[in-house]
Write a protein that holds these residues in place. Structure first.
Motif, short mmCIF file in Angstrom:
data_model
loop_
_atom_site.label_atom_id
_atom_site.label_comp_id
_atom_site.label_asym_id
_atom_site.label_seq_id
_atom_site.Cartn_x
_atom_site.Cartn_y
_atom_site.Cartn_z
N MET A 125 0.85 -1.20 0.00
CA MET A 125 0.00 0.00 0.00
C MET A 125 0.89 1.24 0.00
O MET A 125 1.88 1.32 0.70
N SER A 126 0.48 2.23 -0.78
CA SER A 126 1.22 3.48 -0.81
C SER A 126 1.12 4.19 0.54
O SER A 126 0.10 4.15 1.19
N LYS A 127 2.20 4.83 0.90
CA LYS A 127 2.22 5.64 2.12
C LYS A 127 2.63 7.05 1.75
O LYS A 127 3.30 7.28 0.75
N TYR A 128 2.23 7.98 2.57
CA TYR A 128 2.56 9.38 2.35
C TYR A 128 3.93 9.61 2.99
O TYR A 128 4.06 9.68 4.21
N THR A 129 4.95 9.70 2.14
CA THR A 129 6.32 9.75 2.63
C THR A 129 6.88 11.17 2.50
O THR A 129 6.85 11.76 1.42
N LYS A 138 -1.83 11.53 4.11
CA LYS A 138 -1.67 12.98 4.09
C LYS A 138 -2.41 13.61 5.27
O LYS A 138 -1.92 14.56 5.89
N ASP A 139 -3.57 13.07 5.60
CA ASP A 139 -4.34 13.59 6.72
C ASP A 139 -3.60 13.40 8.04
O ASP A 139 -3.68 14.25 8.94
N ALA A 162 -2.61 16.36 10.56
CA ALA A 162 -3.00 16.34 11.97
C ALA A 162 -1.79 16.56 12.87
O ALA A 162 -1.87 17.26 13.89
N PHE A 163 -0.67 15.97 12.50
CA PHE A 163 0.56 16.18 13.27
C PHE A 163 0.97 17.65 13.26
O PHE A 163 1.31 18.22 14.31
N LEU A 164 0.93 18.29 12.10
CA LEU A 164 1.33 19.69 12.02
C LEU A 164 0.44 20.59 12.87
O LEU A 164 0.90 21.64 13.36
N PHE A 168 7.22 15.17 -1.02
CA PHE A 168 6.23 14.21 -0.56
C PHE A 168 5.96 13.24 -1.71
O PHE A 168 5.69 13.66 -2.84
N VAL A 169 6.04 11.95 -1.40
CA VAL A 169 5.91 10.91 -2.41
C VAL A 169 5.04 9.79 -1.85
O VAL A 169 5.13 9.46 -0.67
N GLU A 170 4.18 9.23 -2.70
CA GLU A 170 3.44 8.02 -2.34
C GLU A 170 4.09 6.86 -3.08
O GLU A 170 3.76 6.57 -4.23
N PHE A 171 5.05 6.22 -2.43
CA PHE A 171 5.77 5.12 -3.07
C PHE A 171 4.86 3.91 -3.23
O PHE A 171 4.04 3.61 -2.36
N ASP A 172 5.06 3.19 -4.33
CA ASP A 172 4.22 2.01 -4.58
C ASP A 172 4.68 0.82 -3.75
O ASP A 172 3.94 -0.12 -3.53
N GLU A 173 5.92 0.83 -3.29
CA GLU A 173 6.43 -0.26 -2.45
C GLU A 173 7.68 0.23 -1.74
O GLU A 173 8.66 0.61 -2.37
N ASP A 174 7.67 0.26 -0.43
CA ASP A 174 8.87 0.68 0.30
C ASP A 174 8.88 0.06 1.69
O ASP A 174 9.26 0.68 2.66
N GLU A 175 8.43 -1.19 1.77
CA GLU A 175 8.24 -1.81 3.07
C GLU A 175 9.52 -1.93 3.88
O GLU A 175 9.51 -1.83 5.08
N SER A 176 10.65 -2.19 3.20
CA SER A 176 11.85 -2.44 3.97
C SER A 176 13.10 -1.76 3.45
O SER A 176 14.16 -1.90 4.03
N ALA A 177 13.00 -1.03 2.34
CA ALA A 177 14.20 -0.44 1.75
C ALA A 177 14.91 0.52 2.71
O ALA A 177 16.15 0.59 2.72
N LEU A 178 14.18 1.23 3.53
CA LEU A 178 14.78 2.22 4.41
C LEU A 178 15.65 1.59 5.50
O LEU A 178 16.51 2.26 6.06
#
Length: 206
Positions: A1-5, A60-61, A65-67, A91-101
């Protein structure tokens, strides 16, 4: 799932280099953030004075909310204390980034295209290249990601995890990976920037 990165980088102040200022203040603020999945930070291998902070938000929400929270209000000033240059933020919505970081080395590329219709071709070539890297097994596969930079037309970013710089350098010289890279470089880029990051966890809530 994409995440707001959220991806930001800057040249650090001398106090951070010397260790008299740390990331503890940023860590404390992000630790309190609801909706933050994980946060990593670290320098580029190419220039250790340049620090990257990558925050993976649930949405994104969640970031908005954090800000609007007390911790979020203090976030930007805390970053300014660390920064010796203007903050650059994507800001990027990556299609797959579960463990690369979590990889020892993260290859992070920014592609600016001259024509938007080359994006799908570029994405297909990158996925083909990653499949070759997986098959070659010259490095453990840590994960990868690709996505369009939000609010920046024709700008795309990719991430890929490696065991080491040497593993990356070796892998890109092998066939057929080298041929695929040749096809990638034939695309119509207005610019291409690649850096390698040595990231460490700041917050992990996932």
């Amino acid at each position: 799932m994409s995440k707001y990165t959220e991806i930001l980088h800057f040249t650090v102040v001398e106090d951070l280099k010397a260790g008299t200022v740390t990331l503890d203040g940023i860590r404390d603020l992000l630790f309190k953030a609801e909706g933050l999945k994980r946060s990593y930070a670290g320098p580029t291998i190419e220039d250790p004075a340049v620090l990257y902070i990558i925050n993976e938000w649930a949405s994104k929400d969640a970031y908005a909310a954090f800000l609007n929270s007390p911790s979020g209000t203090a976030y930007e000033p805390a970053l300014q204390v660390l920064s010796g240059s203007p903050l650059i933020r994507f800001f990027v919505e990556f299609d797959e980034d579960e463990s690369a970081l979590s990889a020892p080395i993260v290859e992070y590329a920014t592609f600016t295209l001259k024509e938007d219709d080359t994006a799908e071709r570029l994405k297909a070539l990158l996925h083909e290249l990653i499949d070759e890297f997986k098959a070659a097994k010259t490095s453990k596969y840590y994960g990868s990601g690709w996505g369009e930079v939000l609010d920046k037309p024709n700008v795309y970013q990719s991430i890929l995890g490696w065991d080491s710089i040497e593993a990356h350098q070796y892998a890109v010289q092998q066939l057929p990976a080298r041929e695929i890279i040749g096809k990638i470089m034939e695309q119509q880029f207005a610019s291409l920037e690649v850096v390698h990051l040595a990231l460490k966890p700041v917050v992990e809530n996932a």
